[in-house]
Design a protein around this motif. Structure first.
Motif, PDB file in Angstrom:
ATOM      1  N   MET A 183      45.083  33.499  77.144  1.00  0.00           N
ATOM      2  CA  MET A 183      45.064  34.132  78.467  1.00  0.00           C
ATOM      3  C   MET A 183      45.259  35.643  78.365  1.00  0.00           C
ATOM      4  O   MET A 183      44.671  36.401  79.124  1.00  0.00           O
ATOM      5  CB  MET A 183      46.164  33.543  79.358  1.00  0.00           C
ATOM      6  CG  MET A 183      45.931  32.103  79.789  1.00  0.00           C
ATOM      7  SD  MET A 183      44.382  31.801  80.681  1.00  0.00           S
ATOM      8  CE  MET A 183      44.565  32.882  82.074  1.00  0.00           C
ATOM      9  N   PRO A 185      44.449  39.003  76.901  1.00  0.00           N
ATOM     10  CA  PRO A 185      43.540  39.697  76.001  1.00  0.00           C
ATOM     11  C   PRO A 185      44.333  40.535  74.989  1.00  0.00           C
ATOM     12  O   PRO A 185      45.405  41.059  75.305  1.00  0.00           O
ATOM     13  CB  PRO A 185      42.735  40.603  76.949  1.00  0.00           C
ATOM     14  CG  PRO A 185      42.865  39.965  78.297  1.00  0.00           C
ATOM     15  CD  PRO A 185      44.243  39.356  78.302  1.00  0.00           C
ATOM     16  N   ARG A 265      37.640  40.553  78.183  1.00  0.00           N
ATOM     17  CA  ARG A 265      37.340  39.169  77.824  1.00  0.00           C
ATOM     18  C   ARG A 265      36.078  39.117  76.959  1.00  0.00           C
ATOM     19  O   ARG A 265      36.010  38.386  75.971  1.00  0.00           O
ATOM     20  CB  ARG A 265      37.186  38.348  79.102  1.00  0.00           C
ATOM     21  CG  ARG A 265      37.044  36.873  78.925  1.00  0.00           C
ATOM     22  CD  ARG A 265      38.142  36.187  78.167  1.00  0.00           C
ATOM     23  NE  ARG A 265      39.493  36.374  78.653  1.00  0.00           N
ATOM     24  CZ  ARG A 265      40.573  35.802  78.109  1.00  0.00           C
ATOM     25  NH1 ARG A 265      40.444  34.984  77.075  1.00  0.00           N
ATOM     26  NH2 ARG A 265      41.779  36.037  78.578  1.00  0.00           N
ATOM     27  N   LEU A 622      34.901  33.610  81.147  1.00  0.00           N
ATOM     28  CA  LEU A 622      35.613  32.355  81.410  1.00  0.00           C
ATOM     29  C   LEU A 622      34.922  31.468  82.438  1.00  0.00           C
ATOM     30  O   LEU A 622      35.361  30.337  82.668  1.00  0.00           O
ATOM     31  CB  LEU A 622      37.055  32.647  81.835  1.00  0.00           C
ATOM     32  CG  LEU A 622      37.909  33.313  80.744  1.00  0.00           C
ATOM     33  CD1 LEU A 622      39.307  33.598  81.268  1.00  0.00           C
ATOM     34  CD2 LEU A 622      37.961  32.468  79.488  1.00  0.00           C
TER      35      LEU A 622
ATOM     36  N   GLY B  41      43.743  38.810  82.979  1.00  0.00           N
ATOM     37  CA  GLY B  41      43.256  37.871  81.976  1.00  0.00           C
ATOM     38  C   GLY B  41      41.769  37.994  81.743  1.00  0.00           C
ATOM     39  O   GLY B  41      41.285  37.696  80.652  1.00  0.00           O
ATOM     40  N   CYS B  42      41.035  38.405  82.769  1.00  0.00           N
ATOM     41  CA  CYS B  42      39.577  38.481  82.602  1.00  0.00           C
ATOM     42  C   CYS B  42      38.966  39.664  83.336  1.00  0.00           C
ATOM     43  O   CYS B  42      37.895  40.108  82.988  1.00  0.00           O
ATOM     44  CB  CYS B  42      38.930  37.176  83.081  1.00  0.00           C
ATOM     45  SG  CYS B  42      39.006  36.930  84.871  1.00  0.00           S
ATOM     46  N   ASP B  43      39.640  40.170  84.363  1.00  0.00           N
ATOM     47  CA  ASP B  43      39.140  41.298  85.162  1.00  0.00           C
ATOM     48  C   ASP B  43      37.829  40.961  85.857  1.00  0.00           C
ATOM     49  O   ASP B  43      37.055  41.847  86.193  1.00  0.00           O
ATOM     50  CB  ASP B  43      38.963  42.554  84.278  1.00  0.00           C
ATOM     51  CG  ASP B  43      39.399  43.830  85.005  1.00  0.00           C
ATOM     52  OD1 ASP B  43      40.006  43.726  86.085  1.00  0.00           O
ATOM     53  OD2 ASP B  43      39.125  44.933  84.478  1.00  0.00           O
ATOM     54  N   GLN B  44      37.568  39.671  86.039  1.00  0.00           N
ATOM     55  CA  GLN B  44      36.315  39.241  86.653  1.00  0.00           C
ATOM     56  C   GLN B  44      36.534  38.148  87.687  1.00  0.00           C
ATOM     57  O   GLN B  44      35.578  37.481  88.078  1.00  0.00           O
ATOM     58  CB  GLN B  44      35.376  38.674  85.576  1.00  0.00           C
ATOM     59  CG  GLN B  44      34.920  39.682  84.561  1.00  0.00           C
ATOM     60  CD  GLN B  44      34.059  39.021  83.490  1.00  0.00           C
ATOM     61  OE1 GLN B  44      34.535  38.192  82.718  1.00  0.00           O
ATOM     62  NE2 GLN B  44      32.794  39.373  83.464  1.00  0.00           N
ATOM     63  N   GLN B  46      37.868  35.239  87.290  1.00  0.00           N
ATOM     64  CA  GLN B  46      37.588  33.900  86.760  1.00  0.00           C
ATOM     65  C   GLN B  46      38.818  33.140  86.293  1.00  0.00           C
ATOM     66  O   GLN B  46      38.720  31.942  86.019  1.00  0.00           O
ATOM     67  CB  GLN B  46      36.595  34.020  85.594  1.00  0.00           C
ATOM     68  CG  GLN B  46      35.243  34.567  86.035  1.00  0.00           C
ATOM     69  CD  GLN B  46      34.343  34.935  84.876  1.00  0.00           C
ATOM     70  OE1 GLN B  46      34.803  35.080  83.744  1.00  0.00           O
ATOM     71  NE2 GLN B  46      33.053  35.104  85.154  1.00  0.00           N
ATOM     72  N   CYS B  47      39.973  33.824  86.171  1.00  0.00           N
ATOM     73  CA  CYS B  47      41.106  33.129  85.546  1.00  0.00           C
ATOM     74  C   CYS B  47      42.330  32.999  86.437  1.00  0.00           C
ATOM     75  O   CYS B  47      43.165  32.139  86.197  1.00  0.00           O
ATOM     76  CB  CYS B  47      41.482  33.803  84.229  1.00  0.00           C
ATOM     77  SG  CYS B  47      42.420  35.340  84.386  1.00  0.00           S
ATOM     78  N   ALA B  49      44.960  34.963  86.696  1.00  0.00           N
ATOM     79  CA  ALA B  49      46.230  35.515  86.203  1.00  0.00           C
ATOM     80  C   ALA B  49      46.742  36.654  87.080  1.00  0.00           C
ATOM     81  O   ALA B  49      47.929  36.945  87.102  1.00  0.00           O
ATOM     82  CB  ALA B  49      46.068  35.995  84.762  1.00  0.00           C
ATOM     83  N   CYS B 104      49.896  33.436  82.207  1.00  0.00           N
ATOM     84  CA  CYS B 104      49.263  33.039  83.462  1.00  0.00           C
ATOM     85  C   CYS B 104      50.292  32.749  84.544  1.00  0.00           C
ATOM     86  O   CYS B 104      49.938  32.546  85.711  1.00  0.00           O
ATOM     87  CB  CYS B 104      48.373  31.804  83.262  1.00  0.00           C
ATOM     88  SG  CYS B 104      49.291  30.250  83.034  1.00  0.00           S
ATOM     89  N   LEU B 149      43.696  29.387  85.558  1.00  0.00           N
ATOM     90  CA  LEU B 149      43.571  28.801  84.226  1.00  0.00           C
ATOM     91  C   LEU B 149      44.860  28.973  83.435  1.00  0.00           C
ATOM     92  O   LEU B 149      45.587  29.958  83.608  1.00  0.00           O
ATOM     93  CB  LEU B 149      42.419  29.450  83.458  1.00  0.00           C
ATOM     94  CG  LEU B 149      41.020  29.192  84.006  1.00  0.00           C
ATOM     95  CD1 LEU B 149      39.991  30.000  83.208  1.00  0.00           C
ATOM     96  CD2 LEU B 149      40.684  27.707  83.952  1.00  0.00           C
ATOM     97  N   CYS B 150      45.131  28.013  82.557  1.00  0.00           N
ATOM     98  CA  CYS B 150      46.262  28.090  81.626  1.00  0.00           C
ATOM     99  C   CYS B 150      45.740  27.614  80.289  1.00  0.00           C
ATOM    100  O   CYS B 150      45.453  26.435  80.118  1.00  0.00           O
ATOM    101  CB  CYS B 150      47.413  27.202  82.077  1.00  0.00           C
ATOM    102  SG  CYS B 150      48.681  26.986  80.805  1.00  0.00           S
TER     103      CYS B 150
END
Lengths: 699, 168
Positions: A183, A185, A265, A622, B41-44, B46-47, B49, B104, B149-150
């Motif tokens: 999780m 990065p 990611r 993801l 966690g993704c900056d998109q 999608q996760c 966090a 997360c 997500l985890c």
């Protein structure tokens, strides 16, 4: 009541639920700069030009580092082997798509990102090959597989065994490229403080990272300090030094300011390792009663042009079953791809998918229950080495698991259970993973307030190591756990094995136990001055040798397969393990459950897809690279059996990896039991289920 | 690039800050207000966090620009507890081991707090049966928490923790 063996909530729990726990990317610094790696867009060739003038005037841009202006790094850094991924911005060669060609450094994150996107990089592309296949003409037999293990292991006459067998199975199983996707990065912040390079990094072993940075930058180890107090998951992807620490240190050195580098990611898909695809051909030959006369396990896999990492999928065969003749082999092809590295259960995870699926197929062919087949092939000694096991309690796992799961009430015939449009089935598979011990340094300090401080370069990547080590210390000192202060993840605390290979708690625990016993021998009661005792377990471990010490387990799965949509739902998972002494049942259970979730995810979801036309991934995020979300995961039950094994005096074997091993096979075997269709290629996606529908009427 | 002044009330404290128009709410809170509990966690989107509460509703703060949150009330993980007293969701995460690495967790907890509110407001989810009020059972919790997500695979503990907090 002793601390070891009783469930304890995590020492850092409050910090984790309030947002106070600080991970590497959270560390502030005055005058902080942000570095953004620019990655190659071609998989092979050379850089012919980087037009830094196009971005240097953009707001906030401080520097653009590239091979033409970056500091020269000393070669040879890496954990046990030189890692070419650490030789960053040193020359114009592109070994794979996603290789860093520049680092843009700016005052803010947004400015660094904008300049990185705008930086013109020209390439001379050369022909590339990024496509793995088991028929690739470039496959060769390596001298060694992961961690300097032999590539080939054989005894007995395989051909004679196969021709004498009443039942012969010859099957090929494939697993795809998979990515850790922790999780958090990967992140690092580097700065020079009073003549020392201070780095806070997201890693699984700060001492080894400090060693690598010292080597790369030609520094004395005393000039480097690396810390990783909280780490947002690793699974192997942070085991050894990764590019952010090197890039941040490089920029901090050039610019004399603190620099933070955080991967996106997408960056993670090329820079931190992955599990390479495998194609495994298994041949089993058995007598009518299921006894194995021959077992062959040949793995083909891929590696990079710059480094030979070979996924050791065949290692399960050295541990699991007795066969008169055994042959394990590996072949590998070098492609223009990123370097694969350890990912949770390296070797065992993909290897057990193949072997445990094949054993299920053999059981079907022989008309024997899958558990009975396995028990009939229990080895007296380790099949790979011929040496005895320190302990082997896998049969107890089978029997306890079968009882709890209701295994023996199962009708073995496939494709006969329906619930509306769902076809139902159950399956099982065995698990194994080494329970090894590696050297560590630990210090115990008796403080003047009666507490004891433990210092060790352990990493708690979510395993619960911090808490488990406090429990071990408390028992060794006969103190309450509350009187133990844990300090971990600081390279200044001395050499210690990284958090990987399920080494951690067994190895650090031994060192902590030894340090506490030594402290107790030095002092009793509360001292007037702090007293510190430091130990290193290298000699002790040398004397222990490398015995055949392994954890074992049995995985059980119940699935429902929707033949209209192709969806496979796992309804129930049970894992029963023999993992030596369990220090903290609360956190050990979480680790095992987590591993099983990985197994489920491997079975049904995970696959990185590479496009041969441009050499990179099509799903480097993801959403495209799906791993199990909450709604994918059913009730998971975990248990363990007595497994005394004092070959490591702590009795601990480790719980980090065994949970994933064998789960994908148990699920695939359950899908067969539900539908009558064998799925030998992971993941078992709806498309694959629909491509081979079960026979019989649809709902 | 443009800059603009925005007013954010974060965990009850009002901040007037000058931000780069490209700044996400997540980066603003982390980098400008030094509240680093919310994770990227993704900056998109999608996760999950980076989940925060904006005007009481959960949002993935990496997909919301700071200027879009101008004038809003924001609650981050640092604002979930009642001073030193953990929120029941937080306490349940600790007691039932609803986490491993913890990365997360801030997003999970913010999401869970919102789930309890959404549930008590009578919002259905994708698995809620028509014509029936939802019971916040494991199936509902799994569905409603699936935006977070985890990778450690702590879902069993998360579901148990949310369930316990719902009873509190």
């Amino acid at each position: 009541m002793t601390a070891v063996g009783s469930g304890r909530t995590r020492l850092e729990g409050h910090d984790k639920v309030t947002g106070a726990a600080r991970y590497a990317g959270d560390v502030p610094a005055d005058g902080l700069l942000h570095g953004w790696p620019v990655l190659a867009t071609i998989p092979r060739g050379r850089i012919t030009g980087i037009d830094t003038s196009a971005v240097q005037a953009m707001p906030g841009v401080v520097a653009v580092l590239h091979h033409g202006n970056s500091p020269r790094l000393v070669e040879g850094a890496g954990w046990t082997d030189a890692d070419p991924n650490l030789q960053l911005l040193q020359d114009d060669r592109i070994p794979y798509a996603g290789w860093p060609v520049a680092l843009v450094v700016a005052e803010t994150f947004e400015q660094a990102r904008a300049a990185a996107m705008a930086l013109p990089v020209k390439y001379h592309a050369q022909p590339w090959d990024v496509t793995f296949s088991a028929a690739h003409p470039g496959l060769y037999t390596p001298d060694e597989v992961n961690l300097h293990q032999p590539s080939e292991t054989a005894h007995g006459d395989l051909d004679a065994g196969l021709s004498a067998s009443a039942v012969v199975l010859d099957r090929t199983y494939t697993t795809p490229e998979e990515h850790h996707n922790a999780m958090e990065p990967h992140a690092a912040i580097a700065q020079w403080v009073g003549g020392r390079l201070e780095v806070v990094d997201s890693n699984q072993g700060s001492y080894a990272v400090a060693q690598d940075l010292a080597k790369l930058f030609a520094l004395d180890l005393s000039q480097v300090r690396v810390r990783s107090e909280h780490v947002g998951g690793g699974f192997g992807s942070k085991a050894t030094t990764r590019p952010p620490a090197v890039l941040a240190a490089m920029a901090a050195t050039v610019l004399c300011r603190p620099v933070r580098v955080v991967l996106t990611r997408r960056h993670m898909f090329s820079l931190v390792g992955y599990r390479p695809p495998t194609s495994q051909r298994i041949r089993l030959g058995a007598a009518p009663d299921g006894r194995l006369l021959a077992y062959e396990h040949l793995t083909a896999t891929q590696t990079a042009t710059t480094f030979e990492y070979v996924e050791p999928a065949g290692v399960v065969g050295k541990v699991m079953y007795a066969a008169d003749a055994l042959r394990i082999g590996h072949r590998v092809v070098r492609l223009d791809v990123p370097i694969p590295k350890w990912m949770r259960g390296p070797g065992e995870a993909p290897g057990a998918f193949a072997l445990e699926s094949a054993m299920d197929e053999l059981a079907e062919k022989c008309g024997i229950d899958p558990i009975d087949l396995r028990i009939r092939n229990e080895p007296a000694v380790a099949p790979g080495s011929g040496r005895p096991f320190t302990s082997r309690n896998v049969v107890a796992c089978y029997l306890e698991g079968a009882k709890r799961f209701g295994w023996y009430e199962r009708d073995p015939r496939p494709g006969i259970r329906r619930e509306g449009r769902w076809w139902l089935g159950t399956g099982m598979g065995a698990a194994t993973y080494p329970g090894e011990t590696a050297p560590a340094t630990a210090a115990a300090t008796a403080e003047i307030d009666g507490t004891v401080t433990i210092r060790i370069t352990a990493a708690d990547i979510g395993t619960g190591a911090r808490t488990a080590l406090a429990q071990i210390a408390a028992d060794a000192l006969s103190l309450p756990v509350e009187w133990i202060r844990m300090r971990i993840a600081d390279s200044d605390f001395g050499p210690a094995i990284l958090a990987g290979h399920s080494f951690g708690t067994a190895s650090w625990g031994l060192a902590v136990d030894e340090a506490c016993k030594a402290l107790r021998a030095r002092t009793t009661g509360t001292p007037t001055e702090p007293i510190t005792v430091q130990v290193n377990t290298a000699e002790l471990i040398q004397a222990m040798g490398r015995p055949e010490r392994h954890a074992f387990g049995a995985q059980f799965a119940e699935v429902a397969v929707d033949v209209l949509s192709g969806e496979v739902r796992v309804r129930r998972l049970l894992g029963v393990y023999a993992i030596g002494r369990v220090v903290n049942p609360l956190t050990a259970r979480s680790q095992l459950v987590g591993g099983m979730v990985w197994g489920l995810s491997m079975a049904l979801h995970e696959e990185a897809v590479r496009d041969p036309a441009f050499g990179g991934h099509l799903n480097a995020n993801l959403a495209g690279y799906h791993y199990a979300a909450n709604a994918d995961v059913p009730d998971i039950e975990v248990g363990w059996v007595d497994d005394p094994d004092l070959a490591n005096p702590t009795g601990i074997k480790g719980a980090g990896e065994i949970g994933i091993v064998g789960v994908a096979a148990a699920i695939a075997n359950a899908v067969w039991h539900a539908t009558g269709i064998r799925h030998r290629n992971l993941p078992i996606t709806p498309a694959r289920v629909l491509a081979t529908p079960p026979e019989g009427p649809r709902a | 690039m443009g800059r603009v002044e925005v007013t954010l009330t974060v965990n009850g404290v009002r901040h007037a800050i000058d931000v780069d128009t490209r700044m996400s709410l997540l980066d603003t809170v982390r980098e400008r207000l030094a509240l680093t509990g919310s994770k990227k966690g993704c900056d998109q989107g999608q996760c999950g966090a980076c989940t925060m509460l904006v005007d009481g509703r959960r949002v993935v703060s990496c997909l919301q620009l700071a200027i879009a949150a101008d004038g809003r009330e924001v609650t981050t993980i640092e604002g979930i507890a009642d001073r030193d007293r953990l929120h029941p969701v937080q306490q349940a995460f600790v007691d039932l081991d609803g986490y491993q690495c913890g990365y997360c967790t801030p997003g999970q907890i913010c999401s869970a707090v919102a789930v309890l509110q959404e549930y008590s407001d009578g919002w259905p989810s994708a698995v809620t049966a028509a014509d029936e009020p939802a019971a916040l059972d494991e199936v509902e919790i799994r569905e409603r928490m699936s935006g977070n997500l985890c990778r450690c695979g702590a879902y069993a503990g998360i579901v148990a923790a949310v369930g316990r907090a719902a009873e509190a």
